[in-house]
Design an enzyme around this catalytic site. Structure first.
Site, mmCIF file in Angstrom:
data_model
loop_
_atom_site.group_PDB
_atom_site.id
_atom_site.type_symbol
_atom_site.label_atom_id
_atom_site.label_comp_id
_atom_site.label_asym_id
_atom_site.label_seq_id
_atom_site.Cartn_x
_atom_site.Cartn_y
_atom_site.Cartn_z
ATOM 1 N N VAL A 201 0.829 -1.205 0.000
ATOM 2 C CA VAL A 201 0.000 0.000 0.000
ATOM 3 C C VAL A 201 0.867 1.260 0.000
ATOM 4 C CG1 VAL A 201 -1.569 1.341 1.470
ATOM 5 C CG2 VAL A 201 -2.030 -1.064 1.040
ATOM 6 N N ASP B 285 10.506 3.310 6.604
ATOM 7 C CA ASP B 285 10.114 1.936 6.942
ATOM 8 C C ASP B 285 11.088 1.431 7.998
ATOM 9 O OD1 ASP B 285 8.330 -0.390 5.181
ATOM 10 O OD2 ASP B 285 9.759 -1.080 6.696
ATOM 11 N N THR C 83 -1.743 -4.521 9.558
ATOM 12 C CA THR C 83 -2.659 -4.775 10.680
ATOM 13 C C THR C 83 -3.074 -6.246 10.596
ATOM 14 O OG1 THR C 83 -4.327 -3.710 9.266
ATOM 15 C CG2 THR C 83 -3.572 -2.477 11.174
ATOM 16 N N THR D 97 -5.953 -0.837 7.656
ATOM 17 C CA THR D 97 -7.323 -1.286 7.924
ATOM 18 C C THR D 97 -7.455 -1.655 9.400
ATOM 19 O OG1 THR D 97 -7.345 -2.200 5.704
ATOM 20 C CG2 THR D 97 -9.111 -2.894 7.184
ATOM 21 N N CYS E 171 -6.050 -9.229 3.948
ATOM 22 C CA CYS E 171 -7.149 -8.257 3.962
ATOM 23 C C CYS E 171 -8.482 -8.969 4.159
ATOM 24 C CB CYS E 171 -7.155 -7.462 2.663
ATOM 25 S SG CYS E 171 -5.754 -6.360 2.541
ATOM 26 N N ARG F 288 1.583 -14.049 1.810
ATOM 27 C CA ARG F 288 1.192 -14.047 3.217
ATOM 28 C C ARG F 288 -0.218 -14.606 3.383
ATOM 29 N NH1 ARG F 288 2.325 -7.962 4.562
ATOM 30 N NH2 ARG F 288 1.443 -7.824 2.495
#
Ligand SMILES: NC(=O)c1ccc[n+]([C@@H]2O[C@H](COP(=O)([O-])OP(=O)(O)OC[C@H]3O[C@@H](n4cnc5c(N)ncnc54)[C@H](O)[C@@H]3O)[C@@H](O)[C@H]2O)c1
Length: 436
Positions: A22, A40, A90, A125, A265, A336
């Site tokens: 993202v 980062d 997240t 998110t 997600c 992932r």
């Protein structure tokens, strides 16, 4: 001069915290208009960026090399920014509760380096309330400043779809929110610089947080319904795809397909909502039912592969199954939380040998996270059965003739999990063909 004007005149900088799938494309897009810092905490990632290599492959090496950006893993670089966007992961814990550690750590780092008058926007998110109830206290504690007085916050969920060349930052509407009219206005104008399809303003941060988490929950539930239908129709010996095609001729029938729901997600975000709901005394039934169905699809597919081997007179133990596709979705290197791994693990339990084939997957990450080896399609070997689990374009182009070469004997067993091939062609060619 407003913060927007200062950003546009490059008197102030924008920082993106978390250069992942993202954050990286977002930072690159902003760098075409503003002075951008990419921060980062992963030093290796930053090293690659500084060498002009895009670790996510989302923006591309050329875009990174051409982007006039500073990449750093030193958090003090954030002192130079007045508009900060947080795009850290997240994930969930093994018990499906939200793992807020990355967003908390990022908030602390931003707080320690926060400037007076800054705006901090979260994109990760989350469930409604994380930005204001969890992140703001950390920002205030670390900075010693007061939110609303010394700095402001906003939330703008990310909707991009890695690997998808159509739904990208510049083609999709971006939801924006702020803690008050002033912050909303600045956040909206800043995002309008890159979200060329426009922004959708909402009245408060919690609405924006909730909108994102339900988008993915809705998708999860719809796919779970399709998966349940697939299980039922297999028992009835009815082809689910054909049923869906027929039902799809009705104007209001929703176009969803059965499949594996992995990644970080759609397969994760619903748990954020249900955990928060549970804390408030409501125990989800619909959302968690969907999650449970989707979480078990890998095992269901593996069981059907084993049944297919047995039906074709194959010895299950030591049979070799070639699995084409390891990523959690098509045309994206991200592995992932891939549900293909559930299939692999289940097959291993039956003593089946698995050959993993994927030219798109991040094979180093696959080795690191799952200790599996992945080969290229060029190194495909003759197997007892082939299961195509991910609809990468490279797999879509494979013909019956190509498959014919890769069976050990006359039993040609194909599991076309996503139904990407023409079933009739394989049946005519004498295949045992199975799809969800
Ligand atoms: N990838 C998607 O498809 C997608 C789409 C929409 C929304 N989202 C959401 O966006 C967020 C980011 O997702 P992603 O896929 O880009 O994740 P990612 O794992 O690809 O990238 C996150 C980056 O943040 C870095 N990071 C972690 N902790 C940090 C910290 N404390 N300080 C600085 N950097 C830190 C990591 O090193 C990594 O490079 C998540 O909340 C995700 O749910 C993702």
């Amino acid at each position: 001069m407003s913060l927007l004007e200062q950003l546009l005149k490059k008197k102030e900088k924008l920082a993106v915290v978390g250069l992942g799938y993202v954050g990286m494309p977002l930072a690159v897009a902003f760098s075409k208009k503003l002075d951008v810092i990419g921060y980062d905490s992963d030093e290796h990632k930053v090293e690659l960026c500084n060498k002009g290599i895009d670790p996510t492959r989302e923006a591309g090496d050329v875009a990174i090399r051409n982007a006039p950006m500073i990449f750093s893993s030193d958090e003090s670089i954030l002192k130079k920014a007045r508009f900060i966007i947080v795009t850290v992961p997240t994930p969930i814990n093994p018990d499906h509760t939200p793992d807020l550690i990355p967003i908390e750590e990022a908030s602390r780092a931003v707080g320690r380096n926060l400037q007076n008058g800054a705006i901090v926007v979260y994109e990760s998110t989350v469930y409604p309330g994380v930005t204001e109830d969890i992140c703001v206290p950390l920002l205030e504690h670390e900075s010693g400043m007061k939110c609303g007085k010394d700095f402001k916050i906003g939330y703008s969920p990310e909707r991009t779809n890695p690997g998808d060349k159509i739904h990208r930052l510049d083609t999709i509407i971006k939801i924006v929110s702020g803690m008050d009219e002033e912050s909303l206005d600045i956040v909206a104008h800043v995002y309008e610089l890159v979200a060329l399809a426009g922004v959708h303003r909402v009245s408060c941060i919690k609405v924006a947080e909730a909108a994102k988490v339900i988008e993915n929950s809705q998708r999860d539930i719809n796919i779970a319904f399709m998966n349940e239908l697939s299980i039922i129709f297999h028992k009835m010996e009815i082809d689910t795809r054909e049923v869906l095609e027929a039902a799809g001729t009705k104007w209001n029938f929703l176009n969803f397909q059965p499949g594996l729901v992995g990644g970080h997600c759609v397969g994760v975000d619903p748990y954020y909502l249900t955990t928060k709901a549970a804390q408030l005394g409501y125990h989800s039934r619909v959302i968690l039912s969907g999650r449970s169905i989707n979480d078990n699809m890998g095992r269901y597919v593996a069981e059907n592969i084993v049944k297919g081997l047995i039906k074709n007179g194959k010895r299950v133990k030591d049979a070799q199954v070639a699995i084409l596709g390891f990523t959690f979705k098509e045309n994206c290197q991200d592995i992932r939380n891939t549900k293909v791994m559930d299939i692999v693990k289940e097959l291993w339990e039956y003593g089946v040998k698995v050959l993993l084939v994927d030219d798109v997957a991040d094979i180093r990450e696959a080795k690191r996270l799952y200790e599996v080896d992945i080969v290229s399609l060029r190194d495909m070997k003759k197997s007892d059965a082939i299961a195509v689990c991910v609809q990468h374009q490279i797999f879509r182009n494979l013909s019956v003739d190509w498959f014919n070469h890769y069976y050990k004997d006359e039993h040609k067993i194909l599991f076309d999990i996503k139904g990407i091939y023409k079933k009739e062609q394989f049946l005519t060619a004498g295949y045992f063909y199975w799809r969800l």
